[in-house]
Enzyme design. Structure first.
Site, PDB file in Angstrom:
ATOM      1  N   ASP A  27      -9.848  -0.806  -6.231  1.00  0.00           N
ATOM      2  CA  ASP A  27      -9.743  -1.559  -4.977  1.00  0.00           C
ATOM      3  C   ASP A  27     -11.136  -1.972  -4.507  1.00  0.00           C
ATOM      4  OD1 ASP A  27      -6.952  -1.358  -4.930  1.00  0.00           O
ATOM      5  OD2 ASP A  27      -7.050   0.625  -4.033  1.00  0.00           O
ATOM      6  N   LYS A  59      -6.111   0.282 -12.314  1.00  0.00           N
ATOM      7  CA  LYS A  59      -5.123  -0.529 -11.614  1.00  0.00           C
ATOM      8  C   LYS A  59      -5.829  -1.697 -10.922  1.00  0.00           C
ATOM      9  CE  LYS A  59      -3.101   0.609  -7.530  1.00  0.00           C
ATOM     10  NZ  LYS A  59      -3.061  -0.580  -6.664  1.00  0.00           N
ATOM     11  N   ASP A  64      -0.862  -4.420 -10.490  1.00  0.00           N
ATOM     12  CA  ASP A  64       0.001  -4.041  -9.360  1.00  0.00           C
ATOM     13  C   ASP A  64       0.170  -5.215  -8.405  1.00  0.00           C
ATOM     14  OD1 ASP A  64       1.274  -2.560  -7.348  1.00  0.00           O
ATOM     15  OD2 ASP A  64      -0.578  -1.650  -6.615  1.00  0.00           O
ATOM     16  N   LYS A 115       3.369  -6.404  -7.491  1.00  0.00           N
ATOM     17  CA  LYS A 115       4.628  -6.202  -6.732  1.00  0.00           C
ATOM     18  C   LYS A 115       5.376  -7.519  -6.500  1.00  0.00           C
ATOM     19  CE  LYS A 115       2.808  -2.215  -4.138  1.00  0.00           C
ATOM     20  NZ  LYS A 115       1.341  -2.334  -4.275  1.00  0.00           N
ATOM     21  N   ASP A 161      10.587 -12.444  -5.604  1.00  0.00           N
ATOM     22  CA  ASP A 161      10.900 -13.849  -5.357  1.00  0.00           C
ATOM     23  C   ASP A 161      12.260 -14.124  -6.011  1.00  0.00           C
ATOM     24  OD1 ASP A 161      10.682 -16.694  -4.900  1.00  0.00           O
ATOM     25  OD2 ASP A 161       8.511 -16.482  -4.909  1.00  0.00           O
ATOM     26  N   ILE A 162      12.675 -15.375  -6.111  1.00  0.00           N
ATOM     27  CA  ILE A 162      13.951 -15.664  -6.765  1.00  0.00           C
ATOM     28  C   ILE A 162      13.793 -15.344  -8.269  1.00  0.00           C
ATOM     29  CG2 ILE A 162      14.738 -17.350  -5.070  1.00  0.00           C
ATOM     30  CD1 ILE A 162      13.939 -19.552  -7.092  1.00  0.00           C
ATOM     31  N   THR A 183      11.692 -17.667 -10.636  1.00  0.00           N
ATOM     32  CA  THR A 183      10.241 -17.680 -10.355  1.00  0.00           C
ATOM     33  C   THR A 183       9.581 -16.410 -10.881  1.00  0.00           C
ATOM     34  OG1 THR A 183      10.617 -19.044  -8.436  1.00  0.00           O
ATOM     35  CG2 THR A 183       8.555 -17.832  -8.464  1.00  0.00           C
ATOM     36  N   THR A 227       5.402   3.388   0.364  1.00  0.00           N
ATOM     37  CA  THR A 227       5.097   4.686   0.992  1.00  0.00           C
ATOM     38  C   THR A 227       4.567   4.499   2.418  1.00  0.00           C
ATOM     39  OG1 THR A 227       3.014   4.621  -0.238  1.00  0.00           O
ATOM     40  CG2 THR A 227       4.706   6.059  -1.096  1.00  0.00           C
ATOM     41  N   ARG A 252      -9.561   6.053  -3.824  1.00  0.00           N
ATOM     42  CA  ARG A 252     -10.782   6.459  -3.114  1.00  0.00           C
ATOM     43  C   ARG A 252     -11.304   7.852  -3.464  1.00  0.00           C
ATOM     44  NH1 ARG A 252      -8.099   4.352   2.284  1.00  0.00           N
ATOM     45  NH2 ARG A 252      -6.334   4.968   0.984  1.00  0.00           N
TER      46      ARG A 252
END
Ligand code: C5P
Length: 235
Positions: free
Chosen positions: A10, A31, A58, A60, A63-64, A67, A121, A213
């Site tokens: 991240d 990731k 990642d 996520k 959509d339809i 797509t 979460t 982290r």
């Protein structure tokens, strides 16, 4: 796909990613999330792959079905190892994602594992019932989505450590439970509400852990990673 702890990269951009990766001399499982992908695009995935690291992309998707299928076809060509969608997109969407992934995987390469997010979460039971109008407990909703994900033929789910055992009981040991929210004992929880240690996650039924982290913000990142690995590998 191996079962090394997955390090959440991240970071705001490529420079910070490679500053971090260059501290390691081994191949990692990392990731790439929405934050980094939106900044750097598919090139960052290609560059990390070139260094020999495994990648959980990642994004996520939700959509339809058509797509999501087309998007997955494109992601498959990047050669990532693990990708995800939202189970709330439905069984048909998840099946389409799997088809796209299969169609896009280059001949001779193995297809990425595909998992689904059940309930985030960050979602509380109260929020879920009031905003999504789901009249179940959180764990019932998570188990329902896990079963739907399994019926669609996917490889597993992203979930909290606290749900991992129940999911394995319902969906089987081979159905992946990928769990974020990992902290070292005594370490900061940051914004995560329900945290677990790497050894706790193992005992409670995680198949793969995602650690951000606790490693990326440690003063000695290699030592922190080593400690996570040792705890995770201890039975
Ligand atoms: O820094 P930390 O260990 O909390 O990072 C966890 C990573 O896992 C972050 O990239 C976060 O977006 C991701 N994640 C999560 N909870 C989910 C799904 C993904 O914390 N349900």
């Amino acid at each position: 796909m191996n079962n090394k702890p997955i390090i959440a990269l991240d970071f705001p951009g490529e420079k910070e990613v490679f500053q971090f990766l260059n501290e390691f001399d081994e191949q990692l499982f990392v990731k790439v999330g929405m934050e980094l992908y939106m900044q750097e695009g598919p090139d960052i995935v290609r560059k990390i792959k070139e260094e020999g690291h495994e990648i959980f992309l990642d994004l996520k998707l939700h959509d339809i079905p058509n797509t999501v299928k087309s998007a997955m076809k494109g992601l498959a060509r990047l050669g990532v190892d693990l990708v995800n969608v939202h189970a709330a997109g439905g069984k048909q969407m998840m099946e389409a994602a799997l088809e796209g992934l299969e169609e896009g995987t280059p001949v001779g390469k193995s297809r990425a594992a595909l998992i689904a997010v059940t309930q985030l979460t960050s979602t509380t039971e109260e929020q879920m019932q009031r905003e999504q109008r789901i009249d179940l407990s959180l764990i019932e909703s998570v188990l329902h989505y896990a079963q739907l994900t399994k019926q669609a033929g996917l490889n597993g789910v992203v979930c909290s450590v606290h749900e991992a055992r129940a999911i394995a009981d319902v969906c089987g040991e081979d159905f992946l439970r990928v769990t974020p929210g990992i902290r070292m004992s005594g370490g900061a929880a940051h914004d995560q509400k329900r945290v677990a240690t790497p050894d706790g996650a193992r005992r409670d039924g995680s198949s793969l852990i995602v650690v951000g982290r606790a490693i990326t913000e440690a003063a000695d990142k290699r030592a922190a990673y080593k400690e996570v690995c040792e705890l995770w590998e201890e039975k």
